[in-house]
Design an enzyme around this catalytic site. Structure first.
Site, PDB file in Angstrom:
ATOM      1  N   ARG A 161      39.917  59.439  29.436  1.00  0.00           N
ATOM      2  CA  ARG A 161      38.851  59.792  30.373  1.00  0.00           C
ATOM      3  C   ARG A 161      37.676  60.397  29.608  1.00  0.00           C
ATOM      4  O   ARG A 161      37.854  61.206  28.707  1.00  0.00           O
ATOM      5  CB  ARG A 161      39.357  60.800  31.404  1.00  0.00           C
ATOM      6  CG  ARG A 161      38.251  61.427  32.268  1.00  0.00           C
ATOM      7  CD  ARG A 161      38.812  62.478  33.188  1.00  0.00           C
ATOM      8  NE  ARG A 161      37.769  63.178  33.933  1.00  0.00           N
ATOM      9  CZ  ARG A 161      37.433  64.450  33.736  1.00  0.00           C
ATOM     10  NH1 ARG A 161      38.052  65.170  32.803  1.00  0.00           N
ATOM     11  NH2 ARG A 161      36.487  65.020  34.450  1.00  0.00           N
ATOM     12  N   LYS A 221      36.822  60.382  43.555  1.00  0.00           N
ATOM     13  CA  LYS A 221      37.298  61.750  43.370  1.00  0.00           C
ATOM     14  C   LYS A 221      37.159  62.519  44.688  1.00  0.00           C
ATOM     15  O   LYS A 221      36.072  62.592  45.260  1.00  0.00           O
ATOM     16  CB  LYS A 221      36.501  62.435  42.257  1.00  0.00           C
ATOM     17  CG  LYS A 221      36.722  61.787  40.896  1.00  0.00           C
ATOM     18  CD  LYS A 221      35.835  62.405  39.833  1.00  0.00           C
ATOM     19  CE  LYS A 221      36.195  63.842  39.552  1.00  0.00           C
ATOM     20  NZ  LYS A 221      35.377  64.410  38.444  1.00  0.00           N
ATOM     21  N   ARG A 250      23.217  72.405  42.624  1.00  0.00           N
ATOM     22  CA  ARG A 250      23.269  73.344  41.514  1.00  0.00           C
ATOM     23  C   ARG A 250      22.111  74.323  41.583  1.00  0.00           C
ATOM     24  O   ARG A 250      21.014  73.977  42.050  1.00  0.00           O
ATOM     25  CB  ARG A 250      23.233  72.615  40.163  1.00  0.00           C
ATOM     26  CG  ARG A 250      24.539  71.922  39.824  1.00  0.00           C
ATOM     27  CD  ARG A 250      24.570  71.406  38.403  1.00  0.00           C
ATOM     28  NE  ARG A 250      25.852  70.813  38.102  1.00  0.00           N
ATOM     29  CZ  ARG A 250      26.902  71.477  37.614  1.00  0.00           C
ATOM     30  NH1 ARG A 250      26.782  72.768  37.359  1.00  0.00           N
ATOM     31  NH2 ARG A 250      28.037  70.871  37.369  1.00  0.00           N
ATOM     32  N   THR A 271      43.202  68.499  37.399  1.00  0.00           N
ATOM     33  CA  THR A 271      42.654  69.855  37.328  1.00  0.00           C
ATOM     34  C   THR A 271      43.708  70.920  37.026  1.00  0.00           C
ATOM     35  O   THR A 271      44.629  71.145  37.815  1.00  0.00           O
ATOM     36  CB  THR A 271      41.899  70.271  38.602  1.00  0.00           C
ATOM     37  OG1 THR A 271      40.978  69.227  38.967  1.00  0.00           O
ATOM     38  CG2 THR A 271      41.102  71.539  38.359  1.00  0.00           C
TER      39      THR A 271
END
Length: 497
Positions: free
Chosen positions: A37, A223, A74, A281
């Site tokens: 990945r 995802k 963000r 994760t």
């Protein structure tokens, strides 16, 4: 072939360009890594290209998955006068405004990179900054700004992520940086795009439209990272090749106690829909700095494997950790140990699979897995052009190794993500419907202990490869060898004393 290649659950390892040498890739592969990945958020085009070239130089069969950064909120860069950070305390008030990303954040006004954020965020909403390290609540608003109060103070740094649980913010499906990396992936022989922050099938389609425009076979892994994606999980699974349960951002959006059930439901839905599913994760996060995992981490990995996921993923553990090889080996050892539990790992032939009754390939795959529980079948062998037959066999979670003879390198790579499938590439052309058996048996002779009486379940097609699977039969290794010799001559390379 090392023992770690015999596991059914696949291991995805994140690679960074600064440590991507041929020796390092080879070490991880021998330790049990199946897929590499690349996180586009932390690599340049040049760095990503280096990773792909190095990995494929070591082994061209190793698939590459690249993450897009995805549509995300963000905080903008902190104004220079504050240095690199601003400390806020609970109870402090601040304004929040949207912009194109160019405005600087100050102690009085936090700018975020979404121009329409004031419009989309309601009064009463909670905004979690930097994975929940800071939390603000919207107490009032007007057309230009949100008036907020810190519920949880902390140190605010530039470009930190923002989550708004339970609120849908109008973000683009594909950012300009995402588009650039998707085009890079098309040019550089990448196999999977893991698209971040997918909220609905529309986001998947936006990526697929770019791939279709350039006639690319790259597969999309969605995802799952927020509540909106959970709300639309069925349509996302339908639109995607596979799904990644990205528990980092998902754990910010949802209360921690809800994550295990959400993970289990997603896994069940993916298996039912014949879609590969990855759990990601912090699976072995302590191994970033420690040569041994915690018991809780081992149990977390084991729980995912007991749920019958296709793959488990390492992030910082291999990208920047001190013990990357040990982390991969740990995952592989846990997988091998858990998969020995025959009482739990029964084939899932009775699962209510989506559309099984309307697909010949799916019916043949289910029949092969079911028969393998009643007959002394040692291997299931198939040929596949697109990888579909192998993916269907994986969905039924059979106990026997599946040897998938592929016609293209891309098909071989994408099947490397599927549970229990060993994909190999057919390197020579034989002109009969049993041609793929020669390659399969040759591989088994080289990598496994194969005896003349070993029974195999064979799925193939009586017509050309474009027509897909059309039959299932059972034969032992001696008869398969004899057939190959008869069809291909006495010098058939399968004959080994």
């Amino acid at each position: 072939m090392t023992q770690f290649r015999n596991k059914k659950t696949k291991v995805v390892a994140t690679m960074s360009d600064f440590r991507c040498t041929e020796e390092f890739v080879r070490e991880l592969y021998n330790a049990g890594m199946d897929v590499v990945r690349v996180n586009s958020a932390h690599v340049t085009d040049e760095g990503a290209t280096k990773i792909v070239e190095t990995v494929h130089k070591v082994n061209p069969a190793i698939p590459i998955m690249i993450d897009t950064k995805g549509p995300e909120i963000r905080v903008t860069t902190i104004a220079e006068e504050y240095g690199n950070s601003i400390i806020f305390h609970a109870g402090e008030r601040v304004k929040v405004k949207g912009c194109d990303g160019s405005e600087l954040t100050t102690r009085t006004t936090i700018f975020m990179n979404v121009p329409n954020i004031v419009r989309d965020i309601p009064v009463g909403a909670h905004m979690l900054i930097s994975d929940g390290e800071l939390e603000i609540v919207v107490t009032d608003k007007n057309d230009e700004e949100l008036f907020c109060e810190f519920v949880l103070g902390g140190t605010l740094r530039s470009r930190k992520s923002v989550n708004v649980p339970g609120v849908s913010v109008d973000l683009p499906s594909v950012t300009e940086k995402d588009r650039r990396f998707i085009l890079w992936a098309i040019r550089n022989d990448v196999d999977f795009i893991a698209h971040s922050f997918v909220r609905s099938a529309r986001d998947v389609k936006a990526v697929q439209d770019i791939l279709d425009e350039h006639h690319s076979p790259i597969k999309i892994i969605s995802k799952i990272e927020n509540q909106e994606s959970l709300d639309n999980i069925d349509e996302i699974i339908e639109a995607s090749y596979g799904v990644m349960v990205a528990r980092g951002d998902l754990g910010v959006e949802l209360p921690a106690e809800m994550i295990p059930n959400a993970q289990r439901r997603i896994v069940e839905k993916c298996i039912s829909a014949k879609r590969p599913v990855i759990i990601a994760t912090q699976m072995l996060y302590s191994m970033v700095n420690s040569p041994r995992p915690t018991r809780a981490e081992v149990s977390d990995v084991a729980s995912a494997i007991y749920e019958r996921v296709d793959a488990v993923m390492l992030s910082d553990e291999t990208a920047m950790g001190k013990y990357p090889t040990e982390a991969v080996e740990t995952m592989a050892r846990v997988a091998l140990e858990i998969e020995h539990d025959d009482n739990h790992f029964k084939p899932m032939v009775d699962l209510d699979m989506v559309s099984v009754n309307h697909e010949i390939t799916a019916q043949l795959a289910r029949s092969a897995v079911r028969a393998s529980t009643n007959l002394p079948v040692k291997f299931v062998v198939l040929d596949t052009k697109t990888g579909r037959t192998g993916r269907y066999l994986a969905a039924f979670r059979g106990q026997k190794p599946v040897i998938a003879v592929c016609y293209t390198r891309h098909a071989q790579r994408i099947l490397a993500l599927s549970y229990g499938v060993v994909p190999i590439l057919r390197e020579r052309l034989l002109n009969d419907r049993y041609h793929f058996l020669a390659d399969a048996v040759e591989y088994l002779v080289e990598h496994h202990e194969l005896h003349n009486e070993d029974l195999m379940a064979i799925i193939g097609g009586s017509f050309d490869s474009d027509q897909g699977a059309s039959y299932i039969e059972f034969a032992n290794a001696r008869n398969i060898r004899s057939r190959c010799v008869e069809l291909n001559g006495s010098d058939c390379p399968l004959i080994k004393e």
